[in-house]
Design a protein around this motif. Structure first.
Motif, mmCIF file in Angstrom:
data_model
loop_
_atom_site.group_PDB
_atom_site.id
_atom_site.type_symbol
_atom_site.label_atom_id
_atom_site.label_comp_id
_atom_site.label_asym_id
_atom_site.label_seq_id
_atom_site.Cartn_x
_atom_site.Cartn_y
_atom_site.Cartn_z
ATOM 1 N N ARG A 392 6.261 -24.388 -1.865
ATOM 2 C CA ARG A 392 6.935 -25.541 -2.473
ATOM 3 C C ARG A 392 6.354 -26.869 -1.999
ATOM 4 N NH1 ARG A 392 11.658 -24.306 -5.149
ATOM 5 N NH2 ARG A 392 12.312 -22.133 -4.925
ATOM 6 N N TYR A 393 5.933 -26.919 -0.752
ATOM 7 C CA TYR A 393 5.411 -28.174 -0.212
ATOM 8 C C TYR A 393 3.887 -28.181 -0.136
ATOM 9 C CZ TYR A 393 10.329 -28.684 0.784
ATOM 10 O OH TYR A 393 11.693 -28.756 0.642
ATOM 11 N N GLY A 394 3.269 -27.258 -0.855
ATOM 12 C CA GLY A 394 1.823 -27.264 -1.011
ATOM 13 C C GLY A 394 1.047 -27.049 0.267
ATOM 14 N N GLY A 395 1.681 -26.442 1.277
ATOM 15 C CA GLY A 395 1.000 -26.217 2.543
ATOM 16 C C GLY A 395 0.732 -27.488 3.321
ATOM 17 N N LYS A 396 1.329 -28.614 2.892
ATOM 18 C CA LYS A 396 1.030 -29.911 3.507
ATOM 19 C C LYS A 396 1.966 -30.266 4.658
ATOM 20 C CE LYS A 396 -0.895 -31.882 -0.743
ATOM 21 N NZ LYS A 396 -2.274 -31.857 -0.229
ATOM 22 N N LYS A 397 3.127 -29.637 4.710
ATOM 23 C CA LYS A 397 4.113 -29.969 5.734
ATOM 24 C C LYS A 397 4.283 -28.801 6.701
ATOM 25 C CE LYS A 397 5.128 -33.884 3.669
ATOM 26 N NZ LYS A 397 4.745 -35.191 4.241
ATOM 27 N N MET A 398 4.289 -29.103 7.992
ATOM 28 C CA MET A 398 4.665 -28.072 8.948
ATOM 29 C C MET A 398 6.117 -27.679 8.690
ATOM 30 S SD MET A 398 2.874 -29.091 12.581
ATOM 31 C CE MET A 398 3.182 -30.865 12.531
ATOM 32 N N LEU A 399 6.417 -26.407 8.916
ATOM 33 C CA LEU A 399 7.744 -25.862 8.652
ATOM 34 C C LEU A 399 8.365 -25.381 9.952
ATOM 35 C CD1 LEU A 399 6.771 -23.720 5.531
ATOM 36 C CD2 LEU A 399 7.577 -26.094 5.559
ATOM 37 N N THR A 400 9.691 -25.482 10.035
ATOM 38 C CA THR A 400 10.354 -25.105 11.274
ATOM 39 C C THR A 400 11.704 -24.469 11.013
ATOM 40 O OG1 THR A 400 11.210 -25.969 13.366
ATOM 41 C CG2 THR A 400 11.358 -27.409 11.471
ATOM 42 N N LEU A 401 12.120 -23.606 11.920
ATOM 43 C CA LEU A 401 13.479 -23.075 11.920
ATOM 44 C C LEU A 401 14.335 -24.065 12.700
ATOM 45 C CD1 LEU A 401 12.689 -19.298 12.518
ATOM 46 C CD2 LEU A 401 13.633 -20.314 10.434
ATOM 47 N N SER A 402 14.754 -25.123 12.012
ATOM 48 C CA SER A 402 15.423 -26.238 12.679
ATOM 49 C C SER A 402 16.772 -25.853 13.262
ATOM 50 C CB SER A 402 15.566 -27.418 11.722
ATOM 51 O OG SER A 402 15.953 -26.994 10.432
ATOM 52 N N GLU A 403 17.435 -24.864 12.679
ATOM 53 C CA GLU A 403 18.618 -24.240 13.275
ATOM 54 C C GLU A 403 18.601 -22.765 12.894
ATOM 55 O OE1 GLU A 403 22.451 -25.891 12.287
ATOM 56 O OE2 GLU A 403 21.699 -27.948 12.380
ATOM 57 N N VAL A 404 19.018 -21.923 13.813
ATOM 58 C CA VAL A 404 19.224 -20.515 13.491
ATOM 59 C C VAL A 404 20.464 -20.014 14.212
ATOM 60 C CG1 VAL A 404 16.823 -19.891 12.989
ATOM 61 C CG2 VAL A 404 17.654 -19.797 15.348
ATOM 62 N N GLY A 405 21.056 -18.973 13.632
ATOM 63 C CA GLY A 405 22.079 -18.240 14.352
ATOM 64 C C GLY A 405 21.386 -17.216 15.230
ATOM 65 N N SER A 406 20.732 -16.237 14.594
ATOM 66 C CA SER A 406 19.930 -15.239 15.304
ATOM 67 C C SER A 406 18.454 -15.577 15.106
ATOM 68 C CB SER A 406 20.222 -13.839 14.761
ATOM 69 O OG SER A 406 21.583 -13.498 14.964
ATOM 70 N N PHE A 407 17.719 -15.711 16.208
ATOM 71 C CA PHE A 407 16.316 -16.111 16.073
ATOM 72 C C PHE A 407 15.420 -14.889 15.844
ATOM 73 C CE2 PHE A 407 17.105 -16.009 20.755
ATOM 74 C CZ PHE A 407 16.220 -15.005 21.123
ATOM 75 N N PRO A 408 14.221 -15.104 15.299
ATOM 76 C CA PRO A 408 13.327 -13.983 14.998
ATOM 77 C C PRO A 408 12.805 -13.311 16.267
ATOM 78 C CG PRO A 408 12.699 -15.945 13.757
ATOM 79 C CD PRO A 408 13.689 -16.380 14.794
ATOM 80 N N ASP A 409 12.652 -12.010 16.200
ATOM 81 C CA ASP A 409 11.964 -11.273 17.259
ATOM 82 C C ASP A 409 10.495 -11.680 17.227
ATOM 83 O OD1 ASP A 409 10.423 -9.159 18.593
ATOM 84 O OD2 ASP A 409 12.298 -8.035 18.631
ATOM 85 N N VAL A 410 9.935 -11.958 18.379
ATOM 86 C CA VAL A 410 8.566 -12.457 18.444
ATOM 87 C C VAL A 410 7.573 -11.473 17.841
ATOM 88 C CG1 VAL A 410 8.180 -11.590 20.802
ATOM 89 C CG2 VAL A 410 6.844 -13.523 19.946
ATOM 90 N N GLU A 411 7.837 -10.178 17.958
ATOM 91 C CA GLU A 411 6.919 -9.197 17.381
ATOM 92 C C GLU A 411 6.870 -9.313 15.857
ATOM 93 O OE1 GLU A 411 7.968 -5.323 18.739
ATOM 94 O OE2 GLU A 411 7.514 -5.763 20.844
ATOM 95 N N ASN A 412 8.004 -9.631 15.253
ATOM 96 C CA ASN A 412 8.032 -9.813 13.805
ATOM 97 C C ASN A 412 7.282 -11.077 13.393
ATOM 98 O OD1 ASN A 412 9.608 -7.504 13.525
ATOM 99 N ND2 ASN A 412 11.520 -8.645 13.735
ATOM 100 N N LEU A 413 7.414 -12.127 14.183
ATOM 101 C CA LEU A 413 6.688 -13.363 13.891
ATOM 102 C C LEU A 413 5.182 -13.140 13.932
ATOM 103 C CD1 LEU A 413 8.784 -15.895 16.009
ATOM 104 C CD2 LEU A 413 8.617 -15.869 13.519
ATOM 105 N N VAL A 414 4.732 -12.448 14.966
ATOM 106 C CA VAL A 414 3.294 -12.201 15.120
ATOM 107 C C VAL A 414 2.784 -11.294 14.007
ATOM 108 C CG1 VAL A 414 1.550 -11.165 16.613
ATOM 109 C CG2 VAL A 414 3.348 -12.598 17.607
ATOM 110 N N ARG A 415 3.530 -10.239 13.707
ATOM 111 C CA ARG A 415 3.105 -9.293 12.668
ATOM 112 C C ARG A 415 3.004 -9.961 11.305
ATOM 113 N NH1 ARG A 415 7.772 -5.713 11.467
ATOM 114 N NH2 ARG A 415 8.276 -7.540 10.190
ATOM 115 N N ASP A 416 4.019 -10.763 10.959
ATOM 116 C CA ASP A 416 4.087 -11.354 9.623
ATOM 117 C C ASP A 416 3.336 -12.672 9.511
ATOM 118 O OD1 ASP A 416 5.703 -9.222 8.949
ATOM 119 O OD2 ASP A 416 7.572 -10.329 9.273
#
Length: 558
Positions: A392-416
């Protein structure tokens, strides 16, 4: 002549046909249909048929020959009105929408989604239902095409510290994720993490929620103190603003409705009338918060600034009346803070909600786009959300999980390879309760090399882009006047064989010169510390330089 033309056609026709098929198509009529989804005739569809979803589901068995990044498309029509539905792949979900249209159109669902080779289960399931689906398509693309990030801040002439912080975020984007925590009282969740894991997050969430309300029990300067203190430790202060009713009729920020009868009825549409009491109340609040932020600028503290969050959700007064007044308020705040008050230390973060394209303030007013996701117990990478936003933002903006309830498992972040810049769980139970995030998961996350914590932060105020560092400049002689301080230390100054070098920033290259300016040693490093052998050099004085800006260090070889 005719034979030549015929041969040419036989050569060109397969090429022309191949241009039409840019990826792997999966026809909806060949998928598994359930819940009332049914095959229908469609003369304009690729296979001569389509699927009327109704309130059912369509499951596609997808086989990919190679691991890589894929753009994913859907071709469909929405003859019965605007519709929202859900795309799912391997358990990851994403809502998508089609505007009312009897004609079949192609929608890019996600951009550059990382997928493994082999079998994948893809489903289109009902949110509202009632679209007609022709096919889905997977197009393999280069991973290097994912990002085209803005290299500068939207604020004109930003402070050196704001630029340095933004550069740090750019350098780590896609390579690492920054650990964060939201606080309610001063450093409470960061302290809890320190006590229970031995590690502190690098980013600290701070709220202006109580500032400017004349509460006798609250010091308005608390957020300023906390931000300054955290930054003095090379942490990242991330400020937000649960903006209470500007009219002071209530102390609420939630919109009044049946579930919030005590919420505020403050009318943001008055943003269109500068003479209205509501406009003046909003302006006064903006000016007050700008004054607090200016104190941080005067103390050389940059700020991740995330105002007017979750606007399109409608639950806060600033999102209660639709996109037009919200965008007007964002633009007013930006203009007032940047142009009127001269704030140059802010990195502006927009918090996206699903299907909020009409709400976006515009690329000229936003540095980073955040997403607040509360999926209890879901530690997936939110990879489809990431790919959708990146698209949606054309790859021009850095993206962030500005708030989360449950955060991602680091292994899933690295894999995906979901390249979120940072993650920040909300305070209280979201940080401390295993229902949302277990202590073991916290320890795993904070201890992983992919995750940046406070103890791993560089000296932010002096940070430079690591992909723009210069080669060591060659000294012209021993008596060059050194006008700058060195950006590293080298010891011992009287060296027998091995010299140790330490820096606050990564060192890519070390060079050693003799007093005539001749290069006698050179070593690649790629870390904040290095050991360099001076064995074999004749005794005497030498100059040591790195690729960083700053003076050389003199050492003596025994």
């Amino acid at each position: 002549m005719i034979q030549t033309f015929t041969k040419l056609c036989l050569i060109l026709l397969p090429l022309l046909f191949s241009l039409e098929v840019s990826g792997q198509k999966y026809e909806a009529e060949n998928a598994t249909l359930s819940g009332g989804a049914s095959k229908i005739a469609c003369s304009g569809c690729s296979g001569g048929s389509a699927v009327a979803q109704g309130e059912g589901s369509i499951t596609f068995p997808v086989t990919l020959a190679a691991e890589g990044f894929y753009n994913i498309y859907i071709r469909a029509a929405a003859p019965n009105g605007d519709k929202i539905n859900r795309f799912e792949i391997n358990g990851n979900t994403l809502d998508f929408s089609f505007k009312q249209n009897k004609q079949y159109t192609t929608l890019q669902l996600v951009r550059a989604q990382k997928l493994a080779a082999g079998q994948h289960q893809v489903k289109i399931t009902k949110s509202w239902g009632w679209i007609d689906i022709d096919y889905i398509e997977f197009e393999k693309v280069a991973g290097s095409d994912r990002f085209d990030l803005n290299q500068t801040l939207v604020t004109p002439n930003p402070t050196q510290e704001a630029t340095a912080l933004y550069n740090f975020l750019l350098d780590n984007y896609g390579d690492k994720i920054i650990a964060g925590a939201m606080t309610l009282e001063s450093f409470d969740e960061a302290n809890w993490l320190k006590e229970n894991t031995g590690i502190e997050p690098a980013l600290l969430g701070i709220d202006f929620m109580h500032s400017g309300r004349n509460y006798t029990w609250y010091n308005d300067k608390t957020p300023i103190h906390d931000a300054k203190t955290w930054y003095s430790r090379n942490g990242i202060p991330a400020l937000m603003w649960h903006w209470r009713d500007p009219s002071r009729q209530t102390e609420e920020f939630y919109t009044r409705n049946s579930s919030k009868p005590n919420g505020t009825a403050f009318d943001i549409t008055k943003i269109a009338d500068p003479n209205s009491a509501e406009y003046q109340a909003m302006l006064a609040d903006i000016d007050y918060i700008a004054g607090l932020l200016k104190e941080l600028q005067e103390q050389n503290v940059p700020v991740i600034w995330r105002p007017l969050h979750e606007a399109a959700g409608g639950w806060f007064w600033w999102g209660a009346k639709g996109p037009a007044p919200l965008k007007a308020l964002w633009h007013l705040m930006y203009d007032r803070m940047v142009n009127h008050h001269g704030l140059r230390n802010l990195i502006w973060v927009w918090t996206r909600e699903p299907n909020d394209d009409a709400w976006y303030p515009g690329d000229a007013y936003v540095d980073i786009v955040g997403r607040d996701i509360y999926k209890d117990g879901d530690h997936g990478s939110q990879t489809l959300e990431f790919s959708d936003m990146n698209n949606r933002y054309g790859g021009k903006k850095m993206l962030t999980l500005s708030e989360v309830g449950s955060f991602p498992d680091v292994e899933n972040l690295v894999r995906d390879e979901a390249a979120w810049s940072w993650f920040m769980p909300w305070y209280g139970a979201y940080t401390r309760d295993s229902k949302y995030n277990s202590l073991d998961l916290w320890k795993k996350m904070l201890g992983h090399e992919y995750v940046i914590t406070l103890d791993e932060m560089p000296e932010l105020s002096r940070y430079e882009r690591q992909d723009q560092v210069e080669e060591p400049s060659e000294p012209t002689g021993l008596w060059d006047k050194q006008k700058e301080k060195a950006s590293f230390i080298a010891y011992p100054t009287l060296v027998e064989s091995t010299l140790t070098i330490n820096s606050i920033r990564r060192i890519d290259l070390v060079a050693v010169y003799n007093t005539q300016g001749k290069l006698v040693r050179q070593q690649k490093v790629g870390a904040n510390a290095a050991t360099v052998s001076l064995a074999g050099l004749v005794p005497g004085l030498y100059l040591v330089k790195t690729n960083q800006k700053g003076a050389a260090v003199q050492v003596v070889k025994k």
